[in-house]
Design a protein around this motif. Structure first.
Motif, PDB file in Angstrom:
ATOM      1  N   GLN A 176      17.893 -56.189  14.018  1.00  0.00           N
ATOM      2  CA  GLN A 176      17.587 -55.690  15.353  1.00  0.00           C
ATOM      3  C   GLN A 176      16.491 -56.508  16.035  1.00  0.00           C
ATOM      4  O   GLN A 176      16.572 -56.773  17.235  1.00  0.00           O
ATOM      5  CB  GLN A 176      17.232 -54.207  15.282  1.00  0.00           C
ATOM      6  CG  GLN A 176      18.435 -53.368  14.848  1.00  0.00           C
ATOM      7  CD  GLN A 176      18.203 -51.868  14.909  1.00  0.00           C
ATOM      8  OE1 GLN A 176      17.237 -51.385  15.471  1.00  0.00           O
ATOM      9  NE2 GLN A 176      19.118 -51.115  14.305  1.00  0.00           N
ATOM     10  N   MET A 177      15.492 -56.953  15.287  1.00  0.00           N
ATOM     11  CA  MET A 177      14.469 -57.788  15.914  1.00  0.00           C
ATOM     12  C   MET A 177      14.993 -59.204  16.173  1.00  0.00           C
ATOM     13  O   MET A 177      14.640 -59.835  17.169  1.00  0.00           O
ATOM     14  CB  MET A 177      13.209 -57.806  15.063  1.00  0.00           C
ATOM     15  CG  MET A 177      12.490 -56.465  15.065  1.00  0.00           C
ATOM     16  SD  MET A 177      10.974 -56.444  14.093  1.00  0.00           S
ATOM     17  CE  MET A 177       9.946 -57.550  15.039  1.00  0.00           C
ATOM     18  N   ALA A 178      15.837 -59.711  15.283  1.00  0.00           N
ATOM     19  CA  ALA A 178      16.443 -61.027  15.514  1.00  0.00           C
ATOM     20  C   ALA A 178      17.365 -61.008  16.729  1.00  0.00           C
ATOM     21  O   ALA A 178      17.609 -62.052  17.342  1.00  0.00           O
ATOM     22  CB  ALA A 178      17.230 -61.473  14.284  1.00  0.00           C
ATOM     23  N   MET A 179      17.846 -59.821  17.114  1.00  0.00           N
ATOM     24  CA  MET A 179      18.695 -59.672  18.292  1.00  0.00           C
ATOM     25  C   MET A 179      17.885 -59.416  19.560  1.00  0.00           C
ATOM     26  O   MET A 179      18.459 -59.275  20.637  1.00  0.00           O
ATOM     27  CB  MET A 179      19.697 -58.543  18.073  1.00  0.00           C
ATOM     28  CG  MET A 179      20.798 -58.854  17.066  1.00  0.00           C
ATOM     29  SD  MET A 179      21.964 -60.108  17.657  1.00  0.00           S
ATOM     30  CE  MET A 179      22.860 -59.169  18.908  1.00  0.00           C
ATOM     31  N   GLY A 180      16.535 -59.302  19.426  1.00  0.00           N
ATOM     32  CA  GLY A 180      15.706 -59.210  20.623  1.00  0.00           C
ATOM     33  C   GLY A 180      15.104 -57.861  20.917  1.00  0.00           C
ATOM     34  O   GLY A 180      14.581 -57.644  22.014  1.00  0.00           O
ATOM     35  N   MET A 181      15.108 -56.931  19.949  1.00  0.00           N
ATOM     36  CA  MET A 181      14.615 -55.578  20.216  1.00  0.00           C
ATOM     37  C   MET A 181      13.104 -55.513  20.008  1.00  0.00           C
ATOM     38  O   MET A 181      12.615 -55.498  18.878  1.00  0.00           O
ATOM     39  CB  MET A 181      15.337 -54.565  19.337  1.00  0.00           C
ATOM     40  CG  MET A 181      16.819 -54.489  19.624  1.00  0.00           C
ATOM     41  SD  MET A 181      17.592 -53.076  18.854  1.00  0.00           S
ATOM     42  CE  MET A 181      16.909 -51.738  19.838  1.00  0.00           C
ATOM     43  N   MET A 182      12.379 -55.471  21.106  1.00  0.00           N
ATOM     44  CA  MET A 182      10.916 -55.433  21.070  1.00  0.00           C
ATOM     45  C   MET A 182      10.423 -55.178  22.487  1.00  0.00           C
ATOM     46  O   MET A 182      11.170 -55.315  23.459  1.00  0.00           O
ATOM     47  CB  MET A 182      10.349 -56.752  20.544  1.00  0.00           C
ATOM     48  CG  MET A 182      10.779 -57.974  21.325  1.00  0.00           C
ATOM     49  SD  MET A 182      10.403 -59.539  20.488  1.00  0.00           S
ATOM     50  CE  MET A 182      11.536 -59.485  19.102  1.00  0.00           C
ATOM     51  N   GLY A 183       9.159 -54.818  22.611  1.00  0.00           N
ATOM     52  CA  GLY A 183       8.566 -54.617  23.928  1.00  0.00           C
ATOM     53  C   GLY A 183       7.054 -54.530  23.821  1.00  0.00           C
ATOM     54  O   GLY A 183       6.492 -54.414  22.724  1.00  0.00           O
ATOM     55  N   PHE A 184       6.390 -54.582  24.959  1.00  0.00           N
ATOM     56  CA  PHE A 184       4.932 -54.556  25.038  1.00  0.00           C
ATOM     57  C   PHE A 184       4.453 -53.157  25.400  1.00  0.00           C
ATOM     58  O   PHE A 184       5.127 -52.412  26.109  1.00  0.00           O
ATOM     59  CB  PHE A 184       4.464 -55.538  26.119  1.00  0.00           C
ATOM     60  CG  PHE A 184       3.424 -56.505  25.656  1.00  0.00           C
ATOM     61  CD1 PHE A 184       3.764 -57.776  25.251  1.00  0.00           C
ATOM     62  CD2 PHE A 184       2.083 -56.147  25.622  1.00  0.00           C
ATOM     63  CE1 PHE A 184       2.801 -58.686  24.831  1.00  0.00           C
ATOM     64  CE2 PHE A 184       1.113 -57.042  25.214  1.00  0.00           C
ATOM     65  CZ  PHE A 184       1.475 -58.312  24.811  1.00  0.00           C
ATOM     66  N   TRP A 185       3.254 -52.819  24.939  1.00  0.00           N
ATOM     67  CA  TRP A 185       2.605 -51.556  25.284  1.00  0.00           C
ATOM     68  C   TRP A 185       1.146 -51.862  25.598  1.00  0.00           C
ATOM     69  O   TRP A 185       0.449 -52.499  24.808  1.00  0.00           O
ATOM     70  CB  TRP A 185       2.711 -50.586  24.110  1.00  0.00           C
ATOM     71  CG  TRP A 185       2.013 -49.259  24.315  1.00  0.00           C
ATOM     72  CD1 TRP A 185       0.686 -49.053  24.582  1.00  0.00           C
ATOM     73  CD2 TRP A 185       2.608 -47.961  24.263  1.00  0.00           C
ATOM     74  NE1 TRP A 185       0.418 -47.715  24.708  1.00  0.00           N
ATOM     75  CE2 TRP A 185       1.576 -47.018  24.505  1.00  0.00           C
ATOM     76  CE3 TRP A 185       3.897 -47.506  24.020  1.00  0.00           C
ATOM     77  CZ2 TRP A 185       1.823 -45.648  24.518  1.00  0.00           C
ATOM     78  CZ3 TRP A 185       4.136 -46.140  24.034  1.00  0.00           C
ATOM     79  CH2 TRP A 185       3.115 -45.223  24.287  1.00  0.00           C
ATOM     80  N   VAL A 186       0.660 -51.403  26.748  1.00  0.00           N
ATOM     81  CA  VAL A 186      -0.733 -51.593  27.142  1.00  0.00           C
ATOM     82  C   VAL A 186      -1.358 -50.233  27.393  1.00  0.00           C
ATOM     83  O   VAL A 186      -0.834 -49.441  28.190  1.00  0.00           O
ATOM     84  CB  VAL A 186      -0.851 -52.477  28.403  1.00  0.00           C
ATOM     85  CG1 VAL A 186      -2.306 -52.564  28.861  1.00  0.00           C
ATOM     86  CG2 VAL A 186      -0.289 -53.862  28.146  1.00  0.00           C
TER      87      VAL A 186
END
Length: 461
Positions: A176-186
């Protein structure tokens, strides 16, 4: 699916008092983004005030307030992401993009995040770096059941400390991470903080990487290290937007790394300080001036500086192969090899054959080589003086005197004052003075640099 513009129309036209109880009882709207362009900062429409960030080639996820809780809705789903003009990738992400939208909250906010799974397999979300109840930590099987396909789970916790964090799955993580599943949190501070300065510009982006064969569109998820597309927020140069700032702005850049290797991030034209990590703001006594900050796997680094010099300043990973696009890493070095004779023979069999790498790789940036569909050149992008022989993790910071406060538009190429550009020297260059050449052991001049005598025994030691 609601667009970001439709969401703003909805929230701007309908105050909380006009929304029916039945509408409030439903899940928050699904807001999706299709364009890869950097979106302007999202000022908070309600809740505690803060100075919003700008996500490079991304956007901030809107929310709604319900009974004093900030409610967000993330949708895990397959997406199509343009890596750069001429290439699109079939990825997995959130709300129409990879990486997913940035989540912005304020220290002390109670947040409720609904997560709908539209992937072909189960998933979870881990809130990387957050202090929260153990059952909200998102490790599938350990802290919670996996989210099945077609189901919606809800996470709820208080944003306890200010800082920069990430979110990503902890379920079939390699895929799932190799497929691009991630995001930022501030998480912004709720008031004046002794270690957090007020800045004029606040940028963020994630470092990620893909292994996509030329001509194809889907990443190879079993790759461990040998990636061929090194990206910021799933974009490669020249698809990465520039960081556009005003002269003498105080600038903060937040960088998170979810690749499989470290990245020494180098910014030209300024010295900066590392003012924060995913552990929070750094003590002032631990800060010193840098021009390169290494961001290791799973880490975040927050840098700050004064943009005191006008110009177009390069910003890139200092691993040279991370500023190139798809290429074969096993290609032999051909520098200095004379192809003259073999060229004639090969052209009889392959009329379009071209010499590659005989004088270095720069020629390849200028050649109009035929490429497979949906593939980027290895080195690409044009600057005001010719080809910019970079790809991958490369962009620039554009500092301008005339850039208005809050204006993030691209000012175009910098117009250098007369006499400030490196130029050709017309005078002839004299031959260098060389030291007399040493004689070889046989008494005649030679090119021996080191003479090695191998020991034949231990006598005399």
């Amino acid at each position: 699916m609601t667009s970001r513009r439709d969401f703003f129309k909805l929230t701007g036209a309908a105050a909380a008092a006009t929304v029916t109880p039945a509408a409030l009882a439903r899940l928050p709207e699904i807001v999706s983004m299709g364009t890869p362009d950097t979106q302007p900062p999202l000022p908070p429409p309600n809740g505690r005030p803060y100075n919003p960030v700008v996500t490079l080639n991304g956007w901030t996820l809107p929310w709604r307030m319900k009974d004093g809780v900030k409610e967000f809705h993330l949708v895990a789903e397959p997406v199509v992401r343009e890596i750069a003009p001429g290439m699109k990738a079939h990825l997995w992400g959130y709300n129409g993009q990879s990486p997913g939208p940035t989540i912005e909250v304020v220290e002390g906010d109670r947040v409720r995040i609904f997560v709908t799974n539209r992937l072909p397999e189960h998933t979870t979300i881990h809130w990387h770096g957050q202090r929260l109840p153990n059952g909200m930590d998102g490790v599938g099987g350990l802290n919670q059941p996996h989210i099945p396909t077609g189901k919606t789970f809800v996470y709820e916790f208080v944003a306890r400390r200010p800082g920069t964090f990430m979110y990503h799955p902890h379920a079939d993580e390699m895929t799932q991470m190799a497929m691009g599943m991630m995001g930022f949190w501030v998480t912004h501070p709720k008031g004046k903080h002794p270690l957090i300065e007020t800045v004029d510009r606040d940028f963020c982006f994630l470092l990620n990487a893909y292994d996509i064969d030329p001509g194809s569109a889907t990443p190879m998820v079993n790759t461990m290290l040998d990636f061929n597309l090194w990206t910021w927020n799933s974009r490669a140069f020249p698809g990465i937007d520039s960081l556009n700032v005003r002269l003498n702005d105080r600038v903060r850049v937040r960088i998170g790394n979810l690749t499989m290797t470290n990245h020494p991030m180098h910014l030209h034209g300024v010295e900066f300080e590392v003012t924060g990590t995913d552990g929070g703001p750094t003590p002032k006594g631990s800060r010193w001036s840098e021009v390169t900050a290494d961001v290791a796997v799973g880490q975040m680094r927050q840098i700050e500086f004064i943009a005191s010099e006008e110009g177009d300043w390069a910003f890139h990973c200092h691993k040279s192969h991370h500023t190139m696009n798809a290429m074969g890493h096993a290609t032999p070095t051909m520098i200095g090899v004379d192809h003259t004779g073999i060229m004639k023979k090969i052209n009889k069999l392959v009329p379009d054959y071209m010499v590659m790498g005989e004088r270095g790789m720069a020629d390849m940036a200028e050649m109009e080589m035929p490429l497979p569909d949906n593939t980027l050149p290895m080195m690409t992008g044009q600057g005001p003086y010719g080809p910019v022989e970079m790809g991958g993790m490369f962009s620039m910071m554009k500092v301008r005197r005339e850039q208005k406060r809050g204006d993030y538009s691209d000012p175009g190429w910098y117009k250098h004052p007369p006499g400030t550009v490196a130029r050709e020297v017309s005078e002839a260059v004299a031959e260098p003075v060389r030291a007399p050449q040493a004689a070889s052991p046989q008494g005649a001049p030679g090119d021996i640099e080191v003479t090695v005598r191998k020991p034949t025994g231990h006598a005399g030691h």
